[in-house]
Every structure is written in C-alpha cells, then in structure tokens.
Design an enzyme around this catalytic site. Structure first.
Site, mmCIF file in Angstrom:
data_model
loop_
_atom_site.group_PDB
_atom_site.id
_atom_site.type_symbol
_atom_site.label_atom_id
_atom_site.label_comp_id
_atom_site.label_asym_id
_atom_site.label_seq_id
_atom_site.Cartn_x
_atom_site.Cartn_y
_atom_site.Cartn_z
ATOM 1 N N GLU A 170 -5.029 -4.049 1.194
ATOM 2 C CA GLU A 170 -4.601 -4.705 2.432
ATOM 3 C C GLU A 170 -5.299 -4.176 3.675
ATOM 4 O O GLU A 170 -4.659 -3.675 4.603
ATOM 5 C CB GLU A 170 -3.087 -4.584 2.594
ATOM 6 C CG GLU A 170 -2.315 -5.277 1.503
ATOM 7 C CD GLU A 170 -0.817 -5.345 1.780
ATOM 8 O OE1 GLU A 170 -0.356 -4.745 2.764
ATOM 9 O OE2 GLU A 170 -0.113 -6.004 1.013
ATOM 10 N N GLU A 382 0.408 -7.398 -5.933
ATOM 11 C CA GLU A 382 1.777 -7.077 -5.505
ATOM 12 C C GLU A 382 2.557 -8.360 -5.289
ATOM 13 O O GLU A 382 2.011 -9.340 -4.769
ATOM 14 C CB GLU A 382 1.806 -6.315 -4.161
ATOM 15 C CG GLU A 382 1.301 -4.916 -4.231
ATOM 16 C CD GLU A 382 1.334 -4.210 -2.866
ATOM 17 O OE1 GLU A 382 2.160 -4.580 -1.997
ATOM 18 O OE2 GLU A 382 0.506 -3.308 -2.674
HETATM 19 C C1 BGP Z 1 2.464 -4.069 1.137
HETATM 20 C C2 BGP Z 1 1.930 -2.710 0.832
HETATM 21 C C3 BGP Z 1 2.798 -1.860 -0.027
HETATM 22 C C4 BGP Z 1 4.282 -2.070 0.179
HETATM 23 C C5 BGP Z 1 4.651 -3.534 0.317
HETATM 24 C C6 BGP Z 1 6.070 -3.773 0.735
HETATM 25 O O1 BGP Z 1 2.030 -4.466 2.390
HETATM 26 O O2 BGP Z 1 0.672 -2.784 0.194
HETATM 27 O O3 BGP Z 1 2.391 -0.541 0.102
HETATM 28 O O4 BGP Z 1 4.818 -1.233 1.101
HETATM 29 O O5 BGP Z 1 3.824 -4.179 1.241
HETATM 30 O O6 BGP Z 1 6.181 -3.689 2.112
HETATM 31 P P1 BGP Z 1 7.329 -2.952 2.859
HETATM 32 O O7 BGP Z 1 7.355 -1.577 2.272
HETATM 33 O O8 BGP Z 1 6.957 -2.969 4.295
HETATM 34 O O9 BGP Z 1 8.563 -3.706 2.582
#
Ligand code: BGP
Length: 482
Positions: A170, A382
């Site tokens: 990301e 993800e």
């Molecule tokens: C993405 C990231 C992850 C994770 C996920 C969930 O942007 O790659 O590392 O954190 O989001 O987001 P959040 O933790 O803000 O809910």
C-alpha cells in the site's frame, strides 16, 4: 447456514491470510532489531488510539510456532507476512543481523513444514529509523539503493523457498498518511510536492527490486500490493462522471498504471505539472519503470471498501477530515479534493463500526477492472472485517458478522473468477488479531482471538473464533461450501 455452490476457484488456489511485522511481532528491542519509524511515531502523544504501540503486539515473535501450527490446523495454503527491515539491517544498511535473518528463515521453514506457501512482503511500513535520521527515509532518492540492497538480501537468502514476493504494501496509503494527513510517520501535513516525490522514489525502489530479482534468476511471482478503493459515480450527471474519472486517475491509476505499464496517467500528470507539484525524475527512470512493469506477474490488491465520486466545489471537502479511529459509527468526515471530487457516503451500503462501507461487489469490480485494464493475474493480498469481538466465559467467539462479510466477498470473488479473471490467491486480513495501526487492539480482524486489550498485561493466549472453523471448511472444499 452452510451453502453448497459451484466454485470456479481453480485447483491449487491459494487460500490464505495476511499479517505485517509491526502489527504482530512485538519483541521491538529483541534479537538485535534496530529502531523503526513506527517505534518512534507511536510514542508521539495523540498519534495512535489510546497510545497503543507494537512493542509487544500479539507476541508473534515468541509464539510464531504456535501461530503457524494453528494455520496448519486450519489448512491455510498461503501465509502472507512482512519482514521488518530493521531486524535484517538494524541500521538500514551494512551487515546482516543474522539473528533477525534466522527468525524469518524459521518462519519460512515452519510454513513449508506444513506445506503453507510463504508470501513475503518486503516492506510493510516499518522503516529503520537510522535511514530517517541519515537522509529522511523515503524523501531522499538514497532510499532506492538501500531498499534494493535489502530486497536483494532477502531474495538470495530465501532463494528457492519463497516463490511469492510483494515489494511494497500500500504505497498509496503510507505516502498519503505520511505526507498529506500526518497520520503516519513522518507526520507531514499537506506536503503535496513531497508526497509525489516520495512516491516516485518508492516506484523506483519497487522497479529496481523487481529487475534485480529477475537479474538474480528469480523465477517466482512478484508484484506490489495496492490499497484499491474502486469508485462509482454518484449519478449520470456528466460532472460526476468526470469526478470519478479524475478520482481514478489521481487515486487509483496513479499507482496501478506505474506498476503495470511503467507510466503515470497523462491527465493526472498534466494537472500536477500545472500545479507545480509533479515529481522530479532522473534520466532513465521512465525506462526502468517500463522494464519493471514488464516483469511483474500479478497485481496485489488490498480491498476493504468502495467509494462514491461526486463533483466537489472549490470550497468543498478536503482530504484532511477526521478519521474514525474509535469505532463510534458516524464519526468519520467526508473527504475530497476541492474543485475535483468528493466521496459522499453510499446510501445503498452498510458500514462497519469504523465507517468503512461494506461492498462485496466492489471486490468483483476491482478484479474486472484489473483484468480489462492490465491483463494481469490478481493476488487479493488483504480483505477482511475489523469488528468488536466478545469472548464468552467459556472462551468462544461467535463472530457470525465476520463469516457473513467474508462469505459475501468470496462469492463475489468467485463470480470474478467465473467471468475470466485470473485470481491466484485470496488472503484475509488477518489470521490472528493484531494491532490496527491507528485504531488499537479493539478493532479485531483475526480468525484467532488474542487475549489482550489496549494496555499491556493480557495473557496473549489464542482462541479459535467461529470464523476459524468456517474458513477451514471453505479451504477444504476449495470454496464450494461457504
Ligand atoms: C491495510 C494495511 C494493514 C491493515 C489493514 C486494516 O491498509 O495494509 O496493515 O492495518 O489495512 O486497516 P486498519 O488496521 O486501519 O483497520
């Protein structure tokens, strides 16, 4: 209720789950690890929810064998994890810290022992602080060679064992939050010129690492993971259709076109040049970007939500509204770029407690767009639901809302596969509960509940949630039973 359906998922489809070093490992001062930008950032008052840190996280550093055994029990086909650069090179460059290297080699061996395909993210946001002190990290082109050296070290040390590589996680998020909204390190606010410059350095680091991998004889799969928020125009008013086109150029294609074609979108670049904020490029950079684009083998997609685009007047929404980091529904503000687009809520979709829209079709939409625009295979690196989970007295977690979320997204992904999209893997976020960068530990994503709250002191014991047993069955039946 169980649903039996035809599944278009091919044999050997990689059902997986993902994590990131800073969010799970802990052991922040162990094994010779150097300090990182996140170790420093979380100590700035007000930056994270209730001042949470990854100092201990969910202690994966000491419990990785237990965690990987749970993955094996579930039948996971791939485990996506990231390497912390500062465990390998505590100062960012120089001598390899063998203790840090051994830690990841053990993780890989442990995965392979159970036939779990290791999928390695080279950079998931934790940068050695030494490089920040030395030359301000991503702000300097010096990062490119240091990143490539680090990546080459992993390529050669994990050679033959790792076949799936993700160069950057990301890039769009860590740069936006780092240089526009000040929510991630280095905490810069509205530095648009630097934002594009940092991105150019990150693209070059990615591209040179991809080329180095191939020069070293690497035959595996390699690409970057992009946080893809697909967009829908609010309605058929042409001004809103243009708002969507502008949004896509500036917020999606700006990254994906560079990964897949090695060039920046023309209209967006023209706009940035007019504003005087286009990145400076060295001679030959564009050629390197093009060569690397020809060598990537997939587009990595982190998909959580879609958005709506509407024309935004000059005095309208800005990119700097409040984010919901508390789980109190309705506390997020509308975002946008004045004069270009804004992202109003979608009245047809439900939202999570953190105000993220829930849109399974958006995942299908992402796959279709990537297939048509780039003709690349896709790794869903993800996808998941952050929610408040409750553990019952007898250690159970009834997370049917997570099952429902994942089920609908897998159905939509299956549709995309049946429509001809080549999807290689689907990784949920996440396997165990872990630290959410800005939202603390209460925003849980895992199949495995970890006994800890915001403050340290929980047992860190692991408990299987209902979704654990559900996903096990999905994997067993290759997506036929959802
Ligand atoms: C993405 C990231 C992850 C994770 C996920 C969930 O942007 O790659 O590392 O954190 O989001 O987001 P959040 O933790 O803000 O809910």
């Amino acid at each position: 209720m169980e649903q039996m359906r035809a599944s278009g998922f091919p044999e050997g489809f990689l059902w997986g789950s993902a994590s990131a070093a800073y969010q799970i490992e802990g052991g922040w001062k162990e094994g010779g690890k150097g300090m990182t930008n996140w170790d420093a950032f979380v100590r700035i008052p007000g930056k994270t929810y209730k001042a949470t840190t990854g100092d201990v996280a969910v202690d994966h550093y000491h419990r990785y064998k237990e965690d990987i055994a749970l993955m094996a029990e579930m039948g996971l086909k791939t485990y996506r994890f990231s390497v912390s650069w500062a465990r390998i090179f505590p100062e960012g460059t120089g001598e390899v810290n063998e203790e840090g290297m051994a830690f990841y080699q053990d993780i890989i061996d442990e995965c392979l022992k159970y036939s779990i395909e290791p999928m390695v993210t080279i950079y998931h946001w934790d940068l050695p602080q030494a490089l920040v002190d030395e030359y301000r990290g991503w702000e300097s082109p010096r990062i490119i060679d240091d990143y490539v050296q680090y990546a080459k070290t992993l390529f050669s040390r994990f050679d033959g064992k790792v076949k799936y590589w993700i160069t950057l996680n990301e890039q769009n998020i860590f740069t936006s939050l780092g240089w526009l909204t000040a929510q991630h390190p280095p905490g810069k606010f509205d530095d648009q010129k630097m934002f594009y410059q940092v991105n150019h350095h990150a693209f070059m680091a990615h591209a040179k690492a991809v080329l180095a991998y191939r020069q070293m004889g690497g035959k595996g799969q390699i690409g970057a993971s992009f946080a893809y928020t697909p967009s829908y125009a609010l309605d058929c008013r042409p001004i809103n259709a243009m708002a969507k086109a502008n949004y896509d150029d500036l917020k999606n294609y700006w990254w994906m076109d560079v990964y897949a074609y090695g060039r920046y979108p023309v209209a967006a670049m023209t706009y940035l040049k007019k504003k005087g904020i286009a990145p400076d490029m060295a001679d030959g950079d564009e050629e390197i970007l093009r060569q690397a684009a020809a060598q990537i083998t997939f587009m990595g997609v982190n998909y959580y939500q879609s958005c709506v685009c509407e024309y935004n007047p000059m005095d309208g929404a800005t990119p700097y509204g409040t984010m919901n980091t508390t789980g109190v529904k309705g506390s997020a503000q509308e975002l946008g770029m004045p004069g270009i687009y804004k992202n109003p809520a979608n009245p047809y979709l439900l939202t999570t407690d953190w105000d993220w829209s829930i849109d399974p079709s958006g995942l299908q939409f992402c796959c279709r767009e990537i297939t048509s625009r780039y003709a690349l295979p896709i790794v869903i690196s993800e996808n998941g639901l952050g929610a408040f989970d409750k553990k019952t007295e007898d250690g159970q977690i009834h997370d049917e809302y997570r099952i429902c979320y994942l089920k609908e997204h897998i159905k939509a992904l299956g549709e995309a596969v049946e429509e001809g999209c080549q999807v290689l893997a689907y990784c949920t976020w996440s396997f165990t509960d872990l630290l959410s960068w800005l939202n603390g530990y209460q925003k849980r994503y895992g199949f495995i509940y970890v006994d800890r709250e915001e403050e340290e002191g929980g047992t860190l014991d692991r408990f299987r949630k209902d979704s654990f047993y559900w996903y096990k069955k999905v994997i067993e039946t290759n997506g036929k039973v959802l």
